[in-house]
Enzyme design. Sequence first.
Site, PDB file in Angstrom:
ATOM      1  N   PRO A  15       0.835  -1.196   0.000  1.00  0.00           N
ATOM      2  CA  PRO A  15       0.000   0.000   0.000  1.00  0.00           C
ATOM      3  C   PRO A  15       0.872   1.250   0.000  1.00  0.00           C
ATOM      4  O   PRO A  15       2.073   1.179   0.289  1.00  0.00           O
ATOM      5  CB  PRO A  15      -0.790  -0.118   1.309  1.00  0.00           C
ATOM      6  CG  PRO A  15       0.041  -0.977   2.188  1.00  0.00           C
ATOM      7  CD  PRO A  15       0.823  -1.896   1.299  1.00  0.00           C
TER       8      PRO A  15
ATOM      9  N   GLU B 133       2.647   4.570   1.200  1.00  0.00           N
ATOM     10  CA  GLU B 133       3.176   5.018   2.497  1.00  0.00           C
ATOM     11  C   GLU B 133       2.291   6.116   3.104  1.00  0.00           C
ATOM     12  O   GLU B 133       2.452   6.477   4.263  1.00  0.00           O
ATOM     13  CB  GLU B 133       4.619   5.506   2.361  1.00  0.00           C
ATOM     14  CG  GLU B 133       4.840   6.684   1.418  1.00  0.00           C
ATOM     15  CD  GLU B 133       5.063   6.250  -0.040  1.00  0.00           C
ATOM     16  OE1 GLU B 133       4.438   5.248  -0.469  1.00  0.00           O
ATOM     17  OE2 GLU B 133       5.843   6.915  -0.742  1.00  0.00           O
TER      18      GLU B 133
ATOM     19  N   GLY C 168      -0.876   4.480  -9.551  1.00  0.00           N
ATOM     20  CA  GLY C 168      -0.125   5.620  -9.043  1.00  0.00           C
ATOM     21  C   GLY C 168       0.164   6.613 -10.142  1.00  0.00           C
ATOM     22  O   GLY C 168      -0.528   6.653 -11.165  1.00  0.00           O
TER      23      GLY C 168
ATOM     24  N   GLU D 228      -2.093   1.692 -13.856  1.00  0.00           N
ATOM     25  CA  GLU D 228      -3.259   2.593 -13.822  1.00  0.00           C
ATOM     26  C   GLU D 228      -2.751   3.926 -13.305  1.00  0.00           C
ATOM     27  O   GLU D 228      -2.437   4.067 -12.126  1.00  0.00           O
ATOM     28  CB  GLU D 228      -4.335   2.016 -12.910  1.00  0.00           C
ATOM     29  CG  GLU D 228      -4.786   0.651 -13.371  1.00  0.00           C
ATOM     30  CD  GLU D 228      -6.256   0.378 -13.105  1.00  0.00           C
ATOM     31  OE1 GLU D 228      -6.827   0.989 -12.204  1.00  0.00           O
ATOM     32  OE2 GLU D 228      -6.820  -0.453 -13.836  1.00  0.00           O
ATOM     33  N   LEU D 229      -2.679   4.891 -14.192  1.00  0.00           N
ATOM     34  CA  LEU D 229      -1.951   6.128 -13.885  1.00  0.00           C
ATOM     35  C   LEU D 229      -2.897   7.326 -13.848  1.00  0.00           C
ATOM     36  O   LEU D 229      -4.105   7.175 -13.808  1.00  0.00           O
ATOM     37  CB  LEU D 229      -0.831   6.317 -14.915  1.00  0.00           C
ATOM     38  CG  LEU D 229       0.043   5.067 -15.134  1.00  0.00           C
ATOM     39  CD1 LEU D 229       1.090   5.305 -16.212  1.00  0.00           C
ATOM     40  CD2 LEU D 229       0.724   4.643 -13.831  1.00  0.00           C
TER      41      LEU D 229
ATOM     42  N   CYS E 144      -8.281  10.043  -9.382  1.00  0.00           N
ATOM     43  CA  CYS E 144      -7.646   9.861 -10.697  1.00  0.00           C
ATOM     44  C   CYS E 144      -8.579  10.335 -11.800  1.00  0.00           C
ATOM     45  O   CYS E 144      -8.131  10.835 -12.820  1.00  0.00           O
ATOM     46  CB  CYS E 144      -7.258   8.406 -10.916  1.00  0.00           C
ATOM     47  SG  CYS E 144      -8.638   7.277 -10.700  1.00  0.00           S
TER      48      CYS E 144
HETATM   49  P1  NAD Z   1       2.925   7.446  -6.563  1.00  0.00           P
HETATM   50  O1  NAD Z   1       3.319   7.113  -7.953  1.00  0.00           O
HETATM   51  O2  NAD Z   1       3.676   8.505  -5.839  1.00  0.00           O
HETATM   52  O3  NAD Z   1       2.979   6.156  -5.626  1.00  0.00           O
HETATM   53  C1  NAD Z   1       2.257   4.977  -5.927  1.00  0.00           C
HETATM   54  C2  NAD Z   1       2.917   3.789  -5.252  1.00  0.00           C
HETATM   55  O4  NAD Z   1       4.181   3.530  -5.867  1.00  0.00           O
HETATM   56  C3  NAD Z   1       3.174   3.979  -3.768  1.00  0.00           C
HETATM   57  O5  NAD Z   1       2.819   2.796  -3.096  1.00  0.00           O
HETATM   58  C4  NAD Z   1       4.683   4.206  -3.721  1.00  0.00           C
HETATM   59  O6  NAD Z   1       5.292   3.860  -2.500  1.00  0.00           O
HETATM   60  C5  NAD Z   1       5.158   3.303  -4.852  1.00  0.00           C
HETATM   61  N1  NAD Z   1       6.484   3.610  -5.406  1.00  0.00           N
HETATM   62  C6  NAD Z   1       7.093   4.822  -5.485  1.00  0.00           C
HETATM   63  N2  NAD Z   1       8.297   4.684  -6.107  1.00  0.00           N
HETATM   64  C7  NAD Z   1       8.450   3.368  -6.419  1.00  0.00           C
HETATM   65  C8  NAD Z   1       9.467   2.607  -7.069  1.00  0.00           C
HETATM   66  N3  NAD Z   1      10.575   3.183  -7.544  1.00  0.00           N
HETATM   67  N4  NAD Z   1       9.275   1.283  -7.228  1.00  0.00           N
HETATM   68  C9  NAD Z   1       8.142   0.689  -6.784  1.00  0.00           C
HETATM   69  N5  NAD Z   1       7.145   1.356  -6.159  1.00  0.00           N
HETATM   70  C10 NAD Z   1       7.291   2.691  -5.978  1.00  0.00           C
HETATM   71  O7  NAD Z   1       1.362   7.820  -6.638  1.00  0.00           O
HETATM   72  P2  NAD Z   1       0.378   8.288  -5.482  1.00  0.00           P
HETATM   73  O8  NAD Z   1       0.715   9.685  -5.057  1.00  0.00           O
HETATM   74  O9  NAD Z   1       0.291   7.251  -4.432  1.00  0.00           O
HETATM   75  O10 NAD Z   1      -1.026   8.292  -6.252  1.00  0.00           O
HETATM   76  C11 NAD Z   1      -1.506   9.378  -6.975  1.00  0.00           C
HETATM   77  C12 NAD Z   1      -1.482   9.059  -8.460  1.00  0.00           C
HETATM   78  O11 NAD Z   1      -2.177   7.870  -8.708  1.00  0.00           O
HETATM   79  C13 NAD Z   1      -2.189  10.124  -9.284  1.00  0.00           C
HETATM   80  O12 NAD Z   1      -1.436  10.378 -10.441  1.00  0.00           O
HETATM   81  C14 NAD Z   1      -3.518   9.451  -9.638  1.00  0.00           C
HETATM   82  O13 NAD Z   1      -4.118   9.953 -10.817  1.00  0.00           O
HETATM   83  C15 NAD Z   1      -3.103   8.034  -9.775  1.00  0.00           C
HETATM   84  N6  NAD Z   1      -4.236   7.124  -9.617  1.00  0.00           N
HETATM   85  C16 NAD Z   1      -4.688   6.453 -10.727  1.00  0.00           C
HETATM   86  C17 NAD Z   1      -5.782   5.612 -10.609  1.00  0.00           C
HETATM   87  C18 NAD Z   1      -6.323   4.872 -11.814  1.00  0.00           C
HETATM   88  O14 NAD Z   1      -7.167   4.005 -11.622  1.00  0.00           O
HETATM   89  N7  NAD Z   1      -5.890   5.171 -13.028  1.00  0.00           N
HETATM   90  C19 NAD Z   1      -6.397   5.433  -9.372  1.00  0.00           C
HETATM   91  C20 NAD Z   1      -5.907   6.131  -8.264  1.00  0.00           C
HETATM   92  C21 NAD Z   1      -4.817   6.958  -8.404  1.00  0.00           C
END
Ligand code: NAD
Length: 457
Positions: free
Chosen positions: A157, A159, A207, A229-230, A263
């Site tokens: 999940p 952080e 993310g 899913e970005l 998102c």
């Molecule tokens: P983020 O990319 O900062 O983090 C997502 C996850 O990736 C976290 O668990 C984080 O710890 C992990 N992570 C970070 N660096 C990593 C690495 N080098 N290797 C592996 N894992 C790593 O995103 P966020 O701030 O948690 O979420 C917000 C983003 O998510 C927004 O851009 C939003 O649009 C998107 N989002 C998309 C959807 C969708 O269904 N398309 C749904 C929800 C959120």
Amino acid sequence: MSRLAVHDPATGERIADLPADDEASVQASYQAARAAQPAWAARPLAERKACIARFQEAVVRETEALAVTMTRETGKPIRISRNELKGLLPRIDFFLGMVEPVTAAEQVFDEAGMREVIQHEPLGVVANISAWNYPWFVGCNVILPALLTGNAVLYKPSEYAPMTGLEITRLLHASGVPPDVMACLVGAGPVGAALLAQPVDGVFFTGSHATGQRIAQAVGTRFVRLQLELGGKDPSYVCDDVDVRATAESLADGAMYNTGQSCCAVERIYVHEKVHDAFVEAFVATVKGFRRGDPMSEDTYIGAITRAPQLEVLEAQVADAVAKGAHLLTGGGRGAGPGHWFEATVLSHVDHRMELMREESFGPVIGIQKVADDEEAVRLMNDTRYGLTAGVYTRDEQRAKRLLSQVHAGSVYWNCCDRVSPRLPWSGVGDSGVGLTLSSYGIQAFTRPKAWHLRSA
Ligand code: NAD
């Protein structure tokens, strides 16, 4: 052992100090999951379904406490936390109802002693690296179909929502999913990277685009299923024939719900010039009625900004837009601390030279641009590297369908927005990602079709 501190974004207060994972514990969880997965897959589907049904009952029983945990660690208004947990229940019903028909073996040929059968096998051990903004939705969209189809899940999940991640895992274990089959890995990016270093059979990520690219690079040379899913920069277009007030209220909610941290939040609005001024007036009036404040309060609509660094992104987008000629109609700055706050912000006279109209805001900030006609609206809606959702508001269904068929997006909306259905595939085009969750396809995503050629001797 390393630790992960969790802060309440509404107060800045430290609310937990959790034991965190490291490379060695991630590897141990992977090895345990690998060993445990075949027995889980061999269990009758009815048993796996019974576990998930018990999980659903536990979510119902514990909703209030789970909502409070989610609100404290993310700053999400309590009513929205409750809505998320309530909204999870029909998704679980959908997965429980569909897993059997979607994964049943299919006999596709039977002639002269020769039969051909497609069987859907689990991928094996899958990694789920997840976001914080709807932690129950995005976590369970992967975890539940993965478990139902016989996979083991290593779940990392965010952080910013680890307590919710631990709660999801606790309830699954209490519902009968073996601990080795479902593990929660606590930590930030490095723990996610350590998980990707394990030879998992699938990577399911939700993310940001920037992290999605890093994940694609990390696993690109290994031929495993990869879903990303970005983010998005989701547009809506308001035609000249709408009920202006109702449309403004719908889109204000679509832009600001969950403090704009969705998102599929509406991130750009285009309005036909005939109704532009009336729409903007009604939109600003609606937004001014949104109460910002303590996320635990029943009447709060705008909560805290979960990640402090996002405040700088929002400030920079507003400053860039105003410097290039945008009119700031309400909001525009940080709210007073402690904690991380941003005012609900509306700008008009915006255009595509501005970052506000090009890059994800992921906060309570929206630009409204006037357009001359439908063609200009479609051209601007498509002027983006993203493609998660897009909407059109009009009384004319044919007009909506004509316009939406020209828009590049995974989901399109007529007279609605910011909506997700378990029955429909959730996917993006362009920089919004690859692969999908939800719908029958989002169950099949966790399986591999195996081809059986069977000749009776
Ligand atoms: P983020 O990319 O900062 O983090 C997502 C996850 O990736 C976290 O668990 C984080 O710890 C992990 N992570 C970070 N660096 C990593 C690495 N080098 N290797 C592996 N894992 C790593 O995103 P966020 O701030 O948690 O979420 C917000 C983003 O998510 C927004 O851009 C939003 O649009 C998107 N989002 C998309 C959807 C969708 O269904 N398309 C749904 C929800 C959120």
